[in-house]
Design an enzyme around this catalytic site. Structure first.
Site, short mmCIF file in Angstrom:
data_model
loop_
_atom_site.label_atom_id
_atom_site.label_comp_id
_atom_site.label_asym_id
_atom_site.label_seq_id
_atom_site.Cartn_x
_atom_site.Cartn_y
_atom_site.Cartn_z
N CYS A 178 -8.59 -1.26 3.21
CA CYS A 178 -8.42 0.15 2.88
C CYS A 178 -8.97 1.04 3.99
O CYS A 178 -10.14 0.94 4.35
CB CYS A 178 -9.11 0.48 1.56
SG CYS A 178 -8.98 2.22 1.10
N GLN A 227 -4.26 -8.92 -6.50
CA GLN A 227 -5.12 -8.45 -5.42
C GLN A 227 -6.35 -7.76 -6.01
O GLN A 227 -6.24 -6.93 -6.91
CB GLN A 227 -4.42 -7.48 -4.47
CG GLN A 227 -5.30 -7.20 -3.25
CD GLN A 227 -4.69 -6.21 -2.28
OE1 GLN A 227 -4.55 -5.05 -2.60
NE2 GLN A 227 -4.35 -6.68 -1.08
N PRO A 259 0.99 -6.26 -1.64
CA PRO A 259 0.63 -5.38 -2.75
C PRO A 259 0.73 -3.93 -2.33
O PRO A 259 0.26 -3.55 -1.26
CB PRO A 259 -0.82 -5.78 -3.06
CG PRO A 259 -1.32 -6.42 -1.80
CD PRO A 259 -0.14 -7.07 -1.17
N MET A 260 1.34 -3.10 -3.18
CA MET A 260 1.49 -1.68 -2.91
C MET A 260 1.19 -0.90 -4.17
O MET A 260 1.83 -1.12 -5.21
CB MET A 260 2.91 -1.38 -2.41
CG MET A 260 3.24 -1.99 -1.06
SD MET A 260 4.98 -1.83 -0.60
CE MET A 260 5.70 -3.19 -1.55
N ALA A 261 0.21 0.00 -4.09
CA ALA A 261 -0.20 0.78 -5.26
C ALA A 261 0.96 1.61 -5.79
O ALA A 261 1.65 2.29 -5.03
CB ALA A 261 -1.37 1.69 -4.90
N LYS A 304 -7.27 -10.15 3.01
CA LYS A 304 -6.51 -9.21 3.82
C LYS A 304 -7.50 -8.31 4.55
O LYS A 304 -8.43 -7.77 3.96
CB LYS A 304 -5.61 -8.35 2.94
CG LYS A 304 -4.90 -7.23 3.71
CD LYS A 304 -4.28 -6.21 2.78
CE LYS A 304 -3.77 -5.01 3.57
NZ LYS A 304 -3.24 -3.95 2.68
#
Length: 264
Positions: free
Chosen positions: A175, A144, A90-92, A215
């Protein structure tokens, strides 16, 4: 007629100047403008030499395509089987529905959505709901989720599976942003194993049978490595798999990934 290739056909893709059924729009980085991806078509059987494998002929932009189905042992996560054993992370701002559908058409076995926070999702914030939209052609719907309150994580996981149709929920405890870790969130959550366990068990309960993965990073710093204990806690609370980002939070996204796993 022309069709789009991908995992279902197993045929290689080559550039095409003829029309295709659909184009996807992908946002340019740092811009509100969009561009269409280059169309591709399926090679006809007569165009494929029987002396060469489809994997060898799978060329895009002058490069061979990567891992072929069956080249490595499949990865099993709960009731999901991923072959090849790869996941598009997942990538914002990147892994929206259009991007994921393109990845699936190129053979990716699993593509996760952008991260959505449990609180904003339960408030039905328009942006959070937009993140949770899945494309019609996505074979596996993966979301996610991030949250620090177990009751919110459970409710959000339940909504993702029942209402959005998610088949996989990934919890983000990686994060590294200091304003998040400074208050005990993000990559700092594994420092509190009991909270971590409650968050995982709540997500598993809410997901109702859909696999939940976790994650995490190796820790917040070299002096505070938490991944081994956190992994055991996640497994004990029902996580189907643990995905390790082999950096500490202090490293943020620096390219020199730690070698702890290979060294130990």
């Amino acid at each position: 007629g022309e069709v789009l290739g991908g995992r279902a056909t197993g045929l290689p893709l080559v550039p095409s100047t003829s029309p295709v059924r659909r184009r996807f729009q992908v946002p340019r980085s740092g811009s509100g403008r969009h561009r269409a991806t280059q169309p591709y078509r399926v090679l006809q059987a007569t165009e494929v030499s029987p002396s060469r494998s489809q994997h060898e002929l799978g060329v895009r932009n002058g490069r061979e395509r990567g891992v072929a189905v069956g080249e490595f042992a499949p990865l099993r996560i709960g009731n999901l089987t991923l072959d090849p054993p790869l996941i598009v992370a997942p990538m914002a701002g990147i892994t929206n529905a259009a991007f994921r559908e393109m990845c699936y058409e190129e053979g990716a076995p699993l593509c996760a959505s952008e991260m959505v926070t449990a609180g904003t999702l339960l408030q039905r914030h328009p942006y959070a709901l937009k993140i949770c939209e899945f494309g019609e052609s996505e074979p596996i719907r993966s979301a996610q989720l991030y949250g620090v309150r177990p009751e919110q994580v459970e409710a959000a996981s339940r909504w993702l599976v029942r209402e959005a149709g998610a088949q996989h929920v990934d919890l983000n405890f990686g994060c590294p942003v200091k304003k998040v870790t400074a208050v005990g969130g993000g990559a700092a959550i594994p420092l509190r194993p009991r909270l971590l366990g409650r968050l995982v068990s709540s997500a598993v309960s809410g997901a109702g049978g859909a696999p939940v993965t976790v994650k995490m990073r190796m820790g917040v710093s070299d002096d505070l490595l938490t991944f081994m204990e956190a992994g055991r806690v996640a497994e004990a609370e029902g996580a189907a798999a643990v995905i390790l980002h082999a950096r500490t939070a202090d490293m943020v996204w620096k390219p020199d990934i730690k070698g702890y796993l290979s060294a130990n």
